[in-house]
Scaffold this motif. Structure first.
Motif, PDB file in Angstrom:
ATOM      1  N   MET A   1       0.841  -1.184   0.000  1.00  0.00           N
ATOM      2  CA  MET A   1       0.000   0.000   0.000  1.00  0.00           C
ATOM      3  C   MET A   1       0.882   1.242   0.000  1.00  0.00           C
ATOM      4  SD  MET A   1      -2.971   1.161   2.636  1.00  0.00           S
ATOM      5  CE  MET A   1      -4.333   0.353   1.855  1.00  0.00           C
ATOM      6  N   ARG A   2       0.446   2.234  -0.733  1.00  0.00           N
ATOM      7  CA  ARG A   2       1.182   3.485  -0.857  1.00  0.00           C
ATOM      8  C   ARG A   2       0.415   4.592  -0.163  1.00  0.00           C
ATOM      9  NH1 ARG A   2       1.192   7.736  -4.190  1.00  0.00           N
ATOM     10  NH2 ARG A   2       3.138   8.570  -4.946  1.00  0.00           N
ATOM     11  N   LYS A   3       1.128   5.499   0.474  1.00  0.00           N
ATOM     12  CA  LYS A   3       0.522   6.660   1.121  1.00  0.00           C
ATOM     13  C   LYS A   3       1.023   7.927   0.456  1.00  0.00           C
ATOM     14  CE  LYS A   3      -0.616   5.710   5.892  1.00  0.00           C
ATOM     15  NZ  LYS A   3      -0.324   6.095   7.276  1.00  0.00           N
ATOM     16  N   THR A   4       0.178   8.939   0.481  1.00  0.00           N
ATOM     17  CA  THR A   4       0.570  10.258   0.018  1.00  0.00           C
ATOM     18  C   THR A   4      -0.041  11.275   0.974  1.00  0.00           C
ATOM     19  OG1 THR A   4       0.710  11.735  -1.893  1.00  0.00           O
ATOM     20  CG2 THR A   4      -1.375  10.553  -1.559  1.00  0.00           C
ATOM     21  N   GLN A   5       0.401  12.496   0.872  1.00  0.00           N
ATOM     22  CA  GLN A   5      -0.076  13.494   1.816  1.00  0.00           C
ATOM     23  C   GLN A   5      -0.291  14.825   1.115  1.00  0.00           C
ATOM     24  OE1 GLN A   5       2.608  14.380   5.104  1.00  0.00           O
ATOM     25  NE2 GLN A   5       0.855  14.356   6.477  1.00  0.00           N
ATOM     26  N   ILE A   6      -1.377  15.472   1.485  1.00  0.00           N
ATOM     27  CA  ILE A   6      -1.672  16.833   1.067  1.00  0.00           C
ATOM     28  C   ILE A   6      -1.775  17.648   2.355  1.00  0.00           C
ATOM     29  CG2 ILE A   6      -3.352  18.370  -0.022  1.00  0.00           C
ATOM     30  CD1 ILE A   6      -4.225  15.886  -1.695  1.00  0.00           C
ATOM     31  N   THR A   7      -1.064  18.764   2.409  1.00  0.00           N
ATOM     32  CA  THR A   7      -1.106  19.586   3.629  1.00  0.00           C
ATOM     33  C   THR A   7      -1.503  21.014   3.277  1.00  0.00           C
ATOM     34  OG1 THR A   7       1.238  20.161   3.506  1.00  0.00           O
ATOM     35  CG2 THR A   7       0.653  18.205   4.797  1.00  0.00           C
ATOM     36  N   ILE A   8      -2.134  21.649   4.240  1.00  0.00           N
ATOM     37  CA  ILE A   8      -2.517  23.047   4.124  1.00  0.00           C
ATOM     38  C   ILE A   8      -2.022  23.752   5.375  1.00  0.00           C
ATOM     39  CG2 ILE A   8      -4.443  24.676   3.993  1.00  0.00           C
ATOM     40  CD1 ILE A   8      -6.007  22.423   2.568  1.00  0.00           C
ATOM     41  N   ASP A   9      -1.224  24.801   5.187  1.00  0.00           N
ATOM     42  CA  ASP A   9      -0.705  25.591   6.300  1.00  0.00           C
ATOM     43  C   ASP A   9      -1.404  26.943   6.306  1.00  0.00           C
ATOM     44  OD1 ASP A   9       1.315  23.715   7.195  1.00  0.00           O
ATOM     45  OD2 ASP A   9       2.366  24.187   5.352  1.00  0.00           O
ATOM     46  N   VAL A  10      -1.878  27.337   7.483  1.00  0.00           N
ATOM     47  CA  VAL A  10      -2.618  28.584   7.626  1.00  0.00           C
ATOM     48  C   VAL A  10      -1.949  29.431   8.694  1.00  0.00           C
ATOM     49  CG1 VAL A  10      -4.870  29.609   8.123  1.00  0.00           C
ATOM     50  CG2 VAL A  10      -4.749  27.335   7.062  1.00  0.00           C
ATOM     51  N   GLU A  11      -1.589  30.655   8.325  1.00  0.00           N
ATOM     52  CA  GLU A  11      -1.069  31.614   9.296  1.00  0.00           C
ATOM     53  C   GLU A  11      -2.205  32.549   9.672  1.00  0.00           C
ATOM     54  OE1 GLU A  11       2.528  33.651   8.240  1.00  0.00           O
ATOM     55  OE2 GLU A  11       3.393  31.824   7.385  1.00  0.00           O
ATOM     56  N   LEU A  12      -2.455  32.681  10.982  1.00  0.00           N
ATOM     57  CA  LEU A  12      -3.559  33.490  11.481  1.00  0.00           C
ATOM     58  C   LEU A  12      -3.064  34.791  12.091  1.00  0.00           C
ATOM     59  CD1 LEU A  12      -5.419  30.622  13.379  1.00  0.00           C
ATOM     60  CD2 LEU A  12      -5.871  31.430  11.054  1.00  0.00           C
ATOM     61  N   ASP A  13      -3.910  35.821  12.019  1.00  0.00           N
ATOM     62  CA  ASP A  13      -3.579  37.063  12.705  1.00  0.00           C
ATOM     63  C   ASP A  13      -4.014  36.958  14.168  1.00  0.00           C
ATOM     64  OD1 ASP A  13      -6.328  37.553  12.852  1.00  0.00           O
ATOM     65  OD2 ASP A  13      -6.294  39.228  11.433  1.00  0.00           O
ATOM     66  N   GLU A  14      -3.896  38.051  14.898  1.00  0.00           N
ATOM     67  CA  GLU A  14      -4.234  38.029  16.327  1.00  0.00           C
ATOM     68  C   GLU A  14      -5.709  37.741  16.587  1.00  0.00           C
ATOM     69  OE1 GLU A  14      -4.601  42.040  14.595  1.00  0.00           O
ATOM     70  OE2 GLU A  14      -2.874  40.723  14.763  1.00  0.00           O
ATOM     71  N   ASN A  15      -6.564  37.927  15.575  1.00  0.00           N
ATOM     72  CA  ASN A  15      -7.997  37.651  15.709  1.00  0.00           C
ATOM     73  C   ASN A  15      -8.382  36.291  15.113  1.00  0.00           C
ATOM     74  OD1 ASN A  15      -8.648  40.179  16.951  1.00  0.00           O
ATOM     75  ND2 ASN A  15      -8.346  41.123  14.947  1.00  0.00           N
ATOM     76  N   HIS A  16      -7.373  35.487  14.828  1.00  0.00           N
ATOM     77  CA  HIS A  16      -7.563  34.135  14.275  1.00  0.00           C
ATOM     78  C   HIS A  16      -8.169  34.149  12.867  1.00  0.00           C
ATOM     79  CE1 HIS A  16      -6.448  32.605  18.191  1.00  0.00           C
ATOM     80  NE2 HIS A  16      -7.324  33.434  18.722  1.00  0.00           N
ATOM     81  N   ILE A  17      -7.885  35.188  12.118  1.00  0.00           N
ATOM     82  CA  ILE A  17      -8.322  35.292  10.730  1.00  0.00           C
ATOM     83  C   ILE A  17      -7.128  34.945   9.847  1.00  0.00           C
ATOM     84  CG2 ILE A  17      -9.155  36.875   8.943  1.00  0.00           C
ATOM     85  CD1 ILE A  17     -10.605  38.382  11.217  1.00  0.00           C
ATOM     86  N   PRO A  18      -7.332  34.089   8.830  1.00  0.00           N
ATOM     87  CA  PRO A  18      -6.205  33.698   7.984  1.00  0.00           C
ATOM     88  C   PRO A  18      -5.523  34.875   7.299  1.00  0.00           C
ATOM     89  CG  PRO A  18      -8.042  32.214   7.650  1.00  0.00           C
ATOM     90  CD  PRO A  18      -8.556  33.348   8.486  1.00  0.00           C
ATOM     91  N   GLU A  19      -4.214  34.942   7.474  1.00  0.00           N
ATOM     92  CA  GLU A  19      -3.377  35.938   6.782  1.00  0.00           C
ATOM     93  C   GLU A  19      -2.839  35.331   5.486  1.00  0.00           C
ATOM     94  OE1 GLU A  19      -1.864  39.064   7.581  1.00  0.00           O
ATOM     95  OE2 GLU A  19      -2.908  39.404   9.461  1.00  0.00           O
ATOM     96  N   THR A  20      -2.299  34.121   5.617  1.00  0.00           N
ATOM     97  CA  THR A  20      -1.781  33.413   4.443  1.00  0.00           C
ATOM     98  C   THR A  20      -2.196  31.955   4.514  1.00  0.00           C
ATOM     99  OG1 THR A  20       0.318  32.833   5.497  1.00  0.00           O
ATOM    100  CG2 THR A  20       0.259  34.905   4.259  1.00  0.00           C
ATOM    101  N   ILE A  21      -2.351  31.365   3.331  1.00  0.00           N
ATOM    102  CA  ILE A  21      -2.645  29.939   3.209  1.00  0.00           C
ATOM    103  C   ILE A  21      -1.696  29.388   2.151  1.00  0.00           C
ATOM    104  CG2 ILE A  21      -4.362  28.173   2.649  1.00  0.00           C
ATOM    105  CD1 ILE A  21      -6.551  30.295   3.294  1.00  0.00           C
ATOM    106  N   THR A  22      -0.997  28.328   2.490  1.00  0.00           N
ATOM    107  CA  THR A  22      -0.156  27.627   1.515  1.00  0.00           C
ATOM    108  C   THR A  22      -0.523  26.149   1.551  1.00  0.00           C
ATOM    109  OG1 THR A  22       1.623  27.342   3.135  1.00  0.00           O
ATOM    110  CG2 THR A  22       1.803  29.228   1.660  1.00  0.00           C
ATOM    111  N   TRP A  23      -0.313  25.488   0.415  1.00  0.00           N
ATOM    112  CA  TRP A  23      -0.623  24.062   0.367  1.00  0.00           C
ATOM    113  C   TRP A  23       0.472  23.299  -0.349  1.00  0.00           C
ATOM    114  CZ3 TRP A  23      -2.756  21.244  -4.038  1.00  0.00           C
ATOM    115  CH2 TRP A  23      -2.844  21.995  -5.208  1.00  0.00           C
ATOM    116  N   ASN A  24       0.550  22.018  -0.007  1.00  0.00           N
ATOM    117  CA  ASN A  24       1.564  21.121  -0.555  1.00  0.00           C
ATOM    118  C   ASN A  24       0.885  19.826  -1.004  1.00  0.00           C
ATOM    119  OD1 ASN A  24       4.122  22.569   0.514  1.00  0.00           O
ATOM    120  ND2 ASN A  24       2.845  22.328   2.318  1.00  0.00           N
TER     121      ASN A  24
END
Length: 108
Positions: A1-24
């Motif tokens: 069996m083979r595994k793969t991964q997709i990730t999403i990184d989210v940087e939040l501001d002080e109010n927990h609102i996304p500033e940046t989103i990157t994905w792999n």
């Protein structure tokens, strides 16, 4: 069996609102790509319901969000047709996408 991964990184501001989103997605050749919005849905078989995560940055323009939603509706029709073979329902979803485009003023 083979595994793969997709990730999403989210940087939040002080109010927990996304500033940046990157994905792999290594298998897709995607490495730390910036995006302004993402929508993820997973099926919870036990609860028999869709669970969602919808994120967009403060920088996501409204006109682009409208186009994003429109393209998602179109892709839902394609996915539905492939999953069920029900062409008539898939065409109805595509018609809804066109109505959305007109009502949201992304298509005149």
């Amino acid at each position: 069996m083979r595994k793969t991964q997709i990730t999403i990184d989210v940087e939040l501001d002080e109010n927990h609102i996304p500033e940046t989103i990157t994905w792999n997605a290594q298998d897709g050749g995607v490495d730390k790509e910036d995006t302004k919005a993402t929508m993820i849905s997973v099926w919870d078989e036990k609860a028999m319901e869709a669970l969602r995560i919808d994120l967009w940055t403060k920088e996501m323009p409204v006109d682009q969000m409208k186009m994003f939603i429109h393209q998602i509706i179109i892709s839902l029709g394609s996915t539905y047709q492939r999953a069920t073979g029900e062409e008539d329902v898939a065409q109805w979803i595509e018609q809804m996408a066109e109505e959305f485009a007109i009502k949201s003023a992304i298509k005149m």
